[in-house]
Design a protein around this motif. Sequence first.
Motif, PDB file in Angstrom:
ATOM      1  N   MET A 196      26.886  39.264  38.313  1.00 52.78           N
ATOM      2  CA  MET A 196      26.415  37.888  38.323  1.00 52.78           C
ATOM      3  C   MET A 196      24.937  37.857  37.955  1.00 52.78           C
ATOM      4  O   MET A 196      24.156  38.680  38.411  1.00 52.78           O
ATOM      5  CB  MET A 196      26.629  37.273  39.712  1.00 52.78           C
ATOM      6  N   THR A 197      24.526  36.917  37.119  1.00 53.26           N
ATOM      7  CA  THR A 197      23.137  36.762  36.730  1.00 53.26           C
ATOM      8  C   THR A 197      22.622  35.416  37.209  1.00 53.26           C
ATOM      9  O   THR A 197      23.392  34.520  37.556  1.00 53.26           O
ATOM     10  CB  THR A 197      22.993  36.855  35.202  1.00 53.26           C
ATOM     11  N   GLU A 250      35.493  39.950  43.503  1.00 54.12           N
ATOM     12  CA  GLU A 250      35.012  39.147  42.378  1.00 54.12           C
ATOM     13  C   GLU A 250      34.947  37.685  42.806  1.00 54.12           C
ATOM     14  O   GLU A 250      35.726  37.228  43.650  1.00 54.12           O
ATOM     15  CB  GLU A 250      35.900  39.325  41.152  1.00 54.12           C
ATOM     16  N   PHE A 251      34.015  36.959  42.209  1.00 53.52           N
ATOM     17  CA  PHE A 251      33.824  35.554  42.564  1.00 53.52           C
ATOM     18  C   PHE A 251      33.476  34.766  41.310  1.00 53.52           C
ATOM     19  O   PHE A 251      32.574  35.125  40.559  1.00 53.52           O
ATOM     20  CB  PHE A 251      32.706  35.409  43.601  1.00 53.52           C
ATOM     21  N   LEU A 252      34.203  33.682  41.097  1.00 51.66           N
ATOM     22  CA  LEU A 252      34.008  32.833  39.931  1.00 51.66           C
ATOM     23  C   LEU A 252      33.722  31.411  40.395  1.00 51.66           C
ATOM     24  O   LEU A 252      34.432  30.867  41.238  1.00 51.66           O
ATOM     25  CB  LEU A 252      35.268  32.845  39.052  1.00 51.66           C
ATOM     26  N   ARG A 253      32.681  30.832  39.835  1.00 52.45           N
ATOM     27  CA  ARG A 253      32.360  29.425  40.114  1.00 52.45           C
ATOM     28  C   ARG A 253      31.875  28.790  38.812  1.00 52.45           C
ATOM     29  O   ARG A 253      31.365  29.476  37.921  1.00 52.45           O
ATOM     30  CB  ARG A 253      31.298  29.296  41.202  1.00 52.45           C
ATOM     31  N   ILE A 277      30.845  24.530  29.222  1.00 52.32           N
ATOM     32  CA  ILE A 277      31.094  24.636  30.659  1.00 52.32           C
ATOM     33  C   ILE A 277      30.319  25.823  31.212  1.00 52.32           C
ATOM     34  O   ILE A 277      30.512  26.968  30.790  1.00 52.32           O
ATOM     35  CB  ILE A 277      32.596  24.814  30.945  1.00 52.32           C
ATOM     36  N   ALA A 278      29.420  25.546  32.148  1.00 50.64           N
ATOM     37  CA  ALA A 278      28.586  26.585  32.751  1.00 50.64           C
ATOM     38  C   ALA A 278      29.344  27.274  33.874  1.00 50.64           C
ATOM     39  O   ALA A 278      30.016  26.617  34.675  1.00 50.64           O
ATOM     40  CB  ALA A 278      27.289  25.976  33.293  1.00 50.64           C
ATOM     41  N   LEU A 279      29.207  28.589  33.953  1.00 58.65           N
ATOM     42  CA  LEU A 279      29.891  29.341  35.003  1.00 58.65           C
ATOM     43  C   LEU A 279      29.075  30.558  35.399  1.00 58.65           C
ATOM     44  O   LEU A 279      28.209  31.023  34.651  1.00 58.65           O
ATOM     45  CB  LEU A 279      31.282  29.765  34.524  1.00 58.65           C
ATOM     46  N   ARG A 280      29.372  31.065  36.562  1.00 59.90           N
ATOM     47  CA  ARG A 280      28.803  32.319  37.042  1.00 59.90           C
ATOM     48  C   ARG A 280      29.945  33.186  37.561  1.00 59.90           C
ATOM     49  O   ARG A 280      30.748  32.716  38.368  1.00 59.90           O
ATOM     50  CB  ARG A 280      27.767  32.068  38.139  1.00 59.90           C
ATOM     51  N   TYR A 281      29.977  34.409  37.080  1.00 60.07           N
ATOM     52  CA  TYR A 281      31.043  35.325  37.457  1.00 60.07           C
ATOM     53  C   TYR A 281      30.435  36.584  38.056  1.00 60.07           C
ATOM     54  O   TYR A 281      29.559  37.201  37.468  1.00 60.07           O
ATOM     55  CB  TYR A 281      31.894  35.700  36.238  1.00 60.07           C
ATOM     56  N   THR A 318      27.197  30.557  49.670  1.00 59.52           N
ATOM     57  CA  THR A 318      27.662  31.375  50.799  1.00 59.52           C
ATOM     58  C   THR A 318      28.814  32.270  50.373  1.00 59.52           C
ATOM     59  O   THR A 318      28.864  33.460  50.721  1.00 59.52           O
ATOM     60  CB  THR A 318      28.106  30.466  51.962  1.00 59.52           C
ATOM     61  N   LEU A 319      29.739  31.724  49.600  1.00 63.02           N
ATOM     62  CA  LEU A 319      30.855  32.534  49.124  1.00 63.02           C
ATOM     63  C   LEU A 319      30.383  33.622  48.161  1.00 63.02           C
ATOM     64  O   LEU A 319      30.931  34.734  48.155  1.00 63.02           O
ATOM     65  CB  LEU A 319      31.893  31.640  48.444  1.00 63.02           C
ATOM     66  N   ASP A 320      29.387  33.319  47.364  1.00 62.42           N
ATOM     67  CA  ASP A 320      28.854  34.329  46.453  1.00 62.42           C
ATOM     68  C   ASP A 320      28.239  35.485  47.240  1.00 62.42           C
ATOM     69  O   ASP A 320      28.432  36.661  46.901  1.00 62.42           O
ATOM     70  CB  ASP A 320      27.813  33.706  45.526  1.00 62.42           C
ATOM     71  N   GLN A 321      27.501  35.160  48.283  1.00 57.78           N
ATOM     72  CA  GLN A 321      26.910  36.212  49.127  1.00 57.78           C
ATOM     73  C   GLN A 321      28.003  37.020  49.815  1.00 57.78           C
ATOM     74  O   GLN A 321      27.907  38.247  49.918  1.00 57.78           O
ATOM     75  CB  GLN A 321      25.971  35.576  50.155  1.00 57.78           C
ATOM     76  N   TRP A 322      29.034  36.340  50.274  1.00 59.45           N
ATOM     77  CA  TRP A 322      30.153  37.043  50.906  1.00 59.45           C
ATOM     78  C   TRP A 322      30.803  37.991  49.903  1.00 59.45           C
ATOM     79  O   TRP A 322      31.124  39.137  50.221  1.00 59.45           O
ATOM     80  CB  TRP A 322      31.181  36.023  51.412  1.00 59.45           C
ATOM     81  N   ALA A 323      31.016  37.518  48.684  1.00 53.14           N
ATOM     82  CA  ALA A 323      31.653  38.341  47.653  1.00 53.14           C
ATOM     83  C   ALA A 323      30.804  39.565  47.336  1.00 53.14           C
ATOM     84  O   ALA A 323      31.333  40.670  47.150  1.00 53.14           O
ATOM     85  CB  ALA A 323      31.885  37.509  46.396  1.00 53.14           C
TER      86      ALA A 323
END
Length: 256
Positions: free
Chosen positions: A1-2, A56-59, A15-19, A45-50
Amino acid sequence: MTDKPEFITVDGAPIALRYRAGSKAPGITWLGGYRSDMLGTKAETLDQWAATNDHEFLRFDYSGHGESGGDFNEGCISRWLNESLAVHHQYNKNPQILVGSSMGAWITLRMTQELIKQGKGPAGIILIAPAPDFTARLIEPNLSEEYKKSLIEKGYFEEPSEYSPNPFIYTRKLIEDGRQNLVLTDIIETGCPVHILQGCQDEDVPYSHALLLTEHLPVDNVTLTLVRDGDHRLSRPQDLDLLTRSLDMMIAQINN
């Protein structure tokens, strides 16, 4: 993730995303609410948990939201659903827990229906203050004559919001398209465990709406957690702790 988002183009809109990559399954996909973005407290919070747990976490942001392009007033459930599916198909290769907040819960349920048709349903679902069918069940029945007139004459109406200095805009397109995406009309089968988190002090989506949703999920393993003093956001430290604990429990349930 960046720190900077990536972009994919869906129906002409960037569409902006962070993976965030992770080695453990299932992955987590975040679907935000109406007028919210992927940098909100729950998504962070979910990103920190991941990151801590190596999942992996996608938003991402729907068109017209956050860092994505596109005209918000051209948005509707069908369009945002299509964007969600496009991002999911491009980035998610592993089973996913879909986490939907408010309107994102509606899109999560519609997304689940479409994924099941493709034989690739989610591993689990977490819904936060879920607002499926909110246009038909929460907005239309309560429209004032002034708002009805504005919809006819202008194609939209504005409503003050406690979440933003700018009013929320609800378009005729959103409302009419919402009728084509209703999920609380029949039994909803997700084929996976579902956990619903709902505040009893939610003034935007009453907890009776969450109770109604559970009635439409009779064949799934559903857990409903009512937070007696919780509001619509459910973003206090204790609410965020409940969210991550619910995620831990769901992953243990899936893996067992």
